[in-house]
Design a protein around this motif. Structure first.
Motif, PDB file in Angstrom:
ATOM      1  N   ALA A 243    -141.860  92.117  -8.014  1.00  0.00           N
ATOM      2  CA  ALA A 243    -141.664  91.337  -9.138  1.00  0.00           C
ATOM      3  C   ALA A 243    -140.826  91.918 -10.109  1.00  0.00           C
ATOM      4  CB  ALA A 243    -143.175  91.187  -9.785  1.00  0.00           C
ATOM      5  N   SER A 244    -139.987  91.123 -10.907  1.00  0.00           N
ATOM      6  CA  SER A 244    -138.962  91.605 -11.754  1.00  0.00           C
ATOM      7  C   SER A 244    -139.584  92.043 -12.980  1.00  0.00           C
ATOM      8  CB  SER A 244    -137.936  90.469 -11.844  1.00  0.00           C
ATOM      9  OG  SER A 244    -138.829  89.357 -12.737  1.00  0.00           O
ATOM     10  N   GLY A 245    -138.947  92.726 -13.909  1.00  0.00           N
ATOM     11  CA  GLY A 245    -139.620  93.000 -15.315  1.00  0.00           C
ATOM     12  C   GLY A 245    -139.926  91.941 -16.187  1.00  0.00           C
ATOM     13  N   TRP A 246    -139.323  90.939 -16.183  1.00  0.00           N
ATOM     14  CA  TRP A 246    -139.737  89.794 -16.731  1.00  0.00           C
ATOM     15  C   TRP A 246    -141.136  89.051 -16.168  1.00  0.00           C
ATOM     16  CZ3 TRP A 246    -140.121  87.118 -21.010  1.00  0.00           C
ATOM     17  CH2 TRP A 246    -140.558  85.941 -20.914  1.00  0.00           C
ATOM     18  N   GLN A 247    -141.140  89.083 -14.874  1.00  0.00           N
ATOM     19  CA  GLN A 247    -142.341  88.405 -14.308  1.00  0.00           C
ATOM     20  C   GLN A 247    -143.546  89.672 -14.522  1.00  0.00           C
ATOM     21  OE1 GLN A 247    -140.775  88.502 -10.214  1.00  0.00           O
ATOM     22  NE2 GLN A 247    -140.829  86.161 -10.235  1.00  0.00           N
ATOM     23  N   LYS A 248    -143.286  90.847 -14.311  1.00  0.00           N
ATOM     24  CA  LYS A 248    -144.391  91.694 -14.672  1.00  0.00           C
ATOM     25  C   LYS A 248    -144.850  91.465 -16.159  1.00  0.00           C
ATOM     26  CE  LYS A 248    -142.235  95.435 -13.139  1.00  0.00           C
ATOM     27  NZ  LYS A 248    -141.927  96.651 -12.852  1.00  0.00           N
ATOM     28  N   PHE A 249    -143.924  91.360 -17.153  1.00  0.00           N
ATOM     29  CA  PHE A 249    -144.169  91.032 -18.693  1.00  0.00           C
ATOM     30  C   PHE A 249    -145.223  89.901 -18.886  1.00  0.00           C
ATOM     31  CE2 PHE A 249    -143.037  89.242 -22.788  1.00  0.00           C
ATOM     32  CZ  PHE A 249    -143.604  90.236 -23.552  1.00  0.00           C
ATOM     33  N   LYS A 250    -144.763  88.909 -18.261  1.00  0.00           N
ATOM     34  CA  LYS A 250    -145.215  87.261 -18.229  1.00  0.00           C
ATOM     35  C   LYS A 250    -146.310  87.278 -17.592  1.00  0.00           C
ATOM     36  CE  LYS A 250    -143.241  84.261 -16.025  1.00  0.00           C
ATOM     37  NZ  LYS A 250    -144.132  83.550 -14.932  1.00  0.00           N
TER      38      LYS A 250
END
Length: 291
Positions: free
Chosen positions: A186-193
């Motif tokens: 997972a990308s950083g944005w996906q982890k945040f979202k």
């Protein structure tokens, strides 16, 4: 023994909270004038009719609403952003926490005077703007810029408190969730979202509502920095209540204003309760399913 400890606190609550609330409600239906209280008469809903026809009250309401619309998203997003940054820091984390929290414990009057110097025509902000080729700005001396300028100062002063709340929420998130996400690439944005925001939803609702209620109570900043001007552009609801009751001595009219203001706070509190309850319920169900 229980009443011996609870009694003094209850007495203070009655004298300084419940009794003033009751008197405010009673006075709102009268024409009570503090300099001549003997000529007080019951006027029913006349005071409420006056305030809704008063152009200054309407102006104060819209100014307060504009301030809320500026400060709530700015302070909420700023607090979340700072919390995310400090949570990633490994060196001097305590220093950054203290540095951003210091303005919160400072007196609003002191902070307002400080920013008056920053916003002055010869202040540091206009000096910096001149170095990048931008003309000096009037800031709090302009009817168009005064309210946004006060909002920026208020965000700077209060963002540290919400930052600490978000930081506590971030540190309470189970690291195993992020480890599982990394295994799935997972990308950083996906982890945040998909992880950070859902885990922080109850806190987001709490922070959003508390900032809104605090913004509706704004009085110190315009009182110190602009006196409600220029052209009443920073005149707020609480400032109007204060001046009506303590400057004009129209206690009956000021009490009616306070009741209307309280109605806004009650509505916001109900919204907070409903939203928080729903978010917490979904959050708890999600955790139960994961287990």
């Amino acid at each position: 023994m229980g009443m011996a400890f609870f009694g003094p606190a209850l007495l203070l609550l009655i004298l300084f909270l419940f009794l003033p609330m009751l008197l405010t409600l009673i006075f709102s239906f009268t024409d009570y004038f503090a300099l001549n209280p003997d000529l007080t008469h019951f006027v029913g809903l006349e005071n409420y009719g006056k305030i809704f026809k008063d152009e200054l009250f309407s102006s104060a309401f819209w100014n307060t609403l504009k301030f809320v619309l500026i400060i709530v998203p700015a302070q909420s997003l700023g607090a979340l952003g700072l919390a995310l940054l400090i949570n990633k820091v490994t060196i001097c984390k305590k220093y950054f926490k203290v540095a951003f929290f210091i303005p919160v414990v400072m007196s609003l009057a002191v902070v307002s005077n400080l920013w008056m110097q920053i916003y002055s025509p010869e202040g540091i902000l206009n000096t910096l703007l001149s170095h990048i080729g931008i003309d000096a700005q009037p800031f709090i001396h302009s009817a168009d810029q005064a309210l946004p300028s006060i909002a920026i100062m208020s965000v700077w002063q209060g963002v540290g408190y919400q930052m600490i709340i978000f930081l506590g929420g971030l540190q309470a998130i189970n690291p195993a969730l992020y480890e599982a996400a990394e295994m799935d690439h997972a990308s950083g944005w996906q982890k945040f979202k998909d992880i950070t925001l859902p885990e922080l939803k109850p806190l987001c609702v709490f922070v959003f509502i508390t900032i809104t209620i605090g913004a509706f109570r704004m009085i110190v900043q315009p009182m110190v920095m602009t006196g409600g001007g220029p052209s009443h552009s920073t005149y707020t609801l609480v400032y109007d209540i204060y001046e009506t009751g303590t400057v004009n001595w129209e206690i009956g009219l000021a009490s009616a204003m306070a009741i209307v203001f309280t109605a806004f706070v009650v509505i916001l509190t109900i919204i907070q309760t409903i939203l928080t309850k729903d978010k917490e319920g979904k959050h708890a169900n999600k955790k139960t399913k994961n287990r």
